[in-house]
Each structure stands twice: as structure tokens, then as C-alpha cells.
Design a protein around this motif. Structure first.
Motif, PDB file in Angstrom:
ATOM      1  N   GLU A 176       3.813  13.952   8.390  1.00  0.00           N
ATOM      2  CA  GLU A 176       3.940  12.574   7.924  1.00  0.00           C
ATOM      3  C   GLU A 176       3.263  11.661   8.942  1.00  0.00           C
ATOM      4  O   GLU A 176       3.196  12.009  10.105  1.00  0.00           O
ATOM      5  CB  GLU A 176       5.426  12.199   7.788  1.00  0.00           C
ATOM      6  N   PRO A 177       2.759  10.533   8.608  1.00  0.00           N
ATOM      7  CA  PRO A 177       2.858   9.853   7.316  1.00  0.00           C
ATOM      8  C   PRO A 177       1.791  10.262   6.304  1.00  0.00           C
ATOM      9  O   PRO A 177       1.757   9.737   5.195  1.00  0.00           O
ATOM     10  CB  PRO A 177       2.693   8.377   7.694  1.00  0.00           C
ATOM     11  N   ARG A 194      -2.948  37.353   7.456  1.00  0.00           N
ATOM     12  CA  ARG A 194      -2.376  36.015   7.683  1.00  0.00           C
ATOM     13  C   ARG A 194      -3.080  35.033   6.762  1.00  0.00           C
ATOM     14  O   ARG A 194      -4.305  35.059   6.651  1.00  0.00           O
ATOM     15  CB  ARG A 194      -2.576  35.605   9.134  1.00  0.00           C
ATOM     16  N   MET A 195      -2.302  34.150   6.143  1.00  0.00           N
ATOM     17  CA  MET A 195      -2.883  33.208   5.197  1.00  0.00           C
ATOM     18  C   MET A 195      -2.327  31.813   5.450  1.00  0.00           C
ATOM     19  O   MET A 195      -1.125  31.647   5.663  1.00  0.00           O
ATOM     20  CB  MET A 195      -2.576  33.653   3.766  1.00  0.00           C
ATOM     21  N   GLY A 196      -3.220  30.821   5.424  1.00  0.00           N
ATOM     22  CA  GLY A 196      -2.834  29.431   5.571  1.00  0.00           C
ATOM     23  C   GLY A 196      -3.337  28.641   4.384  1.00  0.00           C
ATOM     24  O   GLY A 196      -4.394  28.935   3.824  1.00  0.00           O
ATOM     25  N   MET A 197      -2.563  27.633   3.988  1.00  0.00           N
ATOM     26  CA  MET A 197      -2.933  26.817   2.835  1.00  0.00           C
ATOM     27  C   MET A 197      -2.409  25.409   3.039  1.00  0.00           C
ATOM     28  O   MET A 197      -1.492  25.174   3.819  1.00  0.00           O
ATOM     29  CB  MET A 197      -2.377  27.438   1.566  1.00  0.00           C
ATOM     30  N   VAL A 198      -3.011  24.458   2.318  1.00  0.00           N
ATOM     31  CA  VAL A 198      -2.650  23.053   2.489  1.00  0.00           C
ATOM     32  C   VAL A 198      -2.625  22.358   1.129  1.00  0.00           C
ATOM     33  O   VAL A 198      -3.363  22.724   0.205  1.00  0.00           O
ATOM     34  CB  VAL A 198      -3.628  22.361   3.478  1.00  0.00           C
ATOM     35  N   ILE A 199      -1.748  21.361   1.028  1.00  0.00           N
ATOM     36  CA  ILE A 199      -1.622  20.543  -0.176  1.00  0.00           C
ATOM     37  C   ILE A 199      -0.973  19.228   0.229  1.00  0.00           C
ATOM     38  O   ILE A 199      -0.335  19.141   1.284  1.00  0.00           O
ATOM     39  CB  ILE A 199      -0.788  21.274  -1.266  1.00  0.00           C
ATOM     40  N   GLY A 200      -1.128  18.212  -0.569  1.00  0.00           N
ATOM     41  CA  GLY A 200      -0.475  16.934  -0.308  1.00  0.00           C
ATOM     42  C   GLY A 200       0.870  16.851  -1.007  1.00  0.00           C
ATOM     43  O   GLY A 200       1.215  17.681  -1.846  1.00  0.00           O
ATOM     44  N   ASN A 232       1.620  12.901   4.666  1.00  0.00           N
ATOM     45  CA  ASN A 232       2.275  13.672   3.604  1.00  0.00           C
ATOM     46  C   ASN A 232       1.475  14.903   3.213  1.00  0.00           C
ATOM     47  O   ASN A 232       1.189  15.149   2.048  1.00  0.00           O
ATOM     48  CB  ASN A 232       2.592  12.803   2.393  1.00  0.00           C
ATOM     49  N   LEU A 233       1.133  15.689   4.240  1.00  0.00           N
ATOM     50  CA  LEU A 233       0.431  16.952   4.039  1.00  0.00           C
ATOM     51  C   LEU A 233       1.377  18.108   4.311  1.00  0.00           C
ATOM     52  O   LEU A 233       2.159  18.068   5.266  1.00  0.00           O
ATOM     53  CB  LEU A 233      -0.769  17.066   4.982  1.00  0.00           C
ATOM     54  N   LEU A 234       1.303  19.119   3.465  1.00  0.00           N
ATOM     55  CA  LEU A 234       2.051  20.346   3.676  1.00  0.00           C
ATOM     56  C   LEU A 234       1.074  21.424   4.125  1.00  0.00           C
ATOM     57  O   LEU A 234       0.016  21.597   3.520  1.00  0.00           O
ATOM     58  CB  LEU A 234       2.726  20.803   2.380  1.00  0.00           C
ATOM     59  N   PHE A 235       1.443  22.141   5.185  1.00  0.00           N
ATOM     60  CA  PHE A 235       0.685  23.294   5.630  1.00  0.00           C
ATOM     61  C   PHE A 235       1.580  24.506   5.459  1.00  0.00           C
ATOM     62  O   PHE A 235       2.696  24.543   5.982  1.00  0.00           O
ATOM     63  CB  PHE A 235       0.266  23.160   7.093  1.00  0.00           C
TER      64      PHE A 235
END
Length: 109
Positions: free
Chosen positions: A47-48, A3-9, A50-53
Motif C-alpha cells: 500500500e498505498p 519458484r513462481m512469483g506473480m503480481v496483480i492490483g 494496492n499491489l499484491l505480490f
């Protein structure tokens, strides 16, 4: 399975564009993701801020080779040409990362 998780704006003003792109992901990209042994790929938006997981399960045996295959795909490079301008990577990400990978600290089946 891993399982892998990652984050970016997400860049200011690009949230709707990003949503539109992912409401109609190209069939070639979906097939490529599957052929690279990725399952249950999900992207969440907060939001607000604006992060993507992103979350996925890797079912292959050679992650580096599968990621190289994905990166080498001309169709995927074209897809990234639309997605990458929407994204805002973290300054604290590790060298070589675009999305910052996250440590799995808990899981319950």
C-alpha cells in the motif's frame, strides 16, 4: 521444485475485504492448494499502490494439470467469486493470465 512469483492490483476500496478473506481462508481451499502441489504460498500487499505480490513453490510434475484441477474445483470457483471482484489485473498481462507471472531473476538459499 519451481519458484513462481506473480503480481496483480487490488480494486480501490477492496483492500480490507481482501485482507479479511485471506485472514480466514477456507480449509477446503487450503487443502486444494496443497493437493495441487503448491507449497510456501505467500501473498504480500504493498500500500498505498494496492499491489499484491504472490509467491509459491510448485513441487509437482504437471503444472497445467494441477492448475486445471484447481480451476475445476467448485469450492475454488466459489472462493474466486469473492476474491476476483477485489482484484485488478494488469492490462499488460499475458493472454490467459489473471495474475501476471513474473520472471525469476535472482534467488539465494
Amino acid at each position: 521444485m519451481q519458484r513462481m512469483g506473480m503480481v496483480i492490483g487490488v480494486q480501490p476500496g477492496k483492500v480490507e475485504t481482501y485482507k479479511e478473506l485471506h485472514a480466514a481462508v477456507w480449509p477446503e481451499i487450503l487443502a486444494l492448494i496443497s493437493s495441487c502441489n503448491i507449497r510456501n504460498y505467500t501473498i504480500f500487499l504493498k500500500e498505498p499502490e494496492n499491489l499484491l505480490f504472490g509467491y509459491w513453490e510448485y513441487h509437482g510434475t504437471d503444472f497445467e494439470a494441477d492448475m486445471a484441477k484447481m480451476a475445476a474445483s467448485e469450492k475454488n470457483q466459489e472462493w474466486w467469486s469473492f476474491c476476483i471482484p477485489c482484484q485488478k489485473p494488469f492490462e499488460t498481462r499475458k493472454e490467459g493470465e489473471w495474475w501476471a507471472m513474473m520472471e525469476n531473476v535472482f534467488h539465494l538459499d
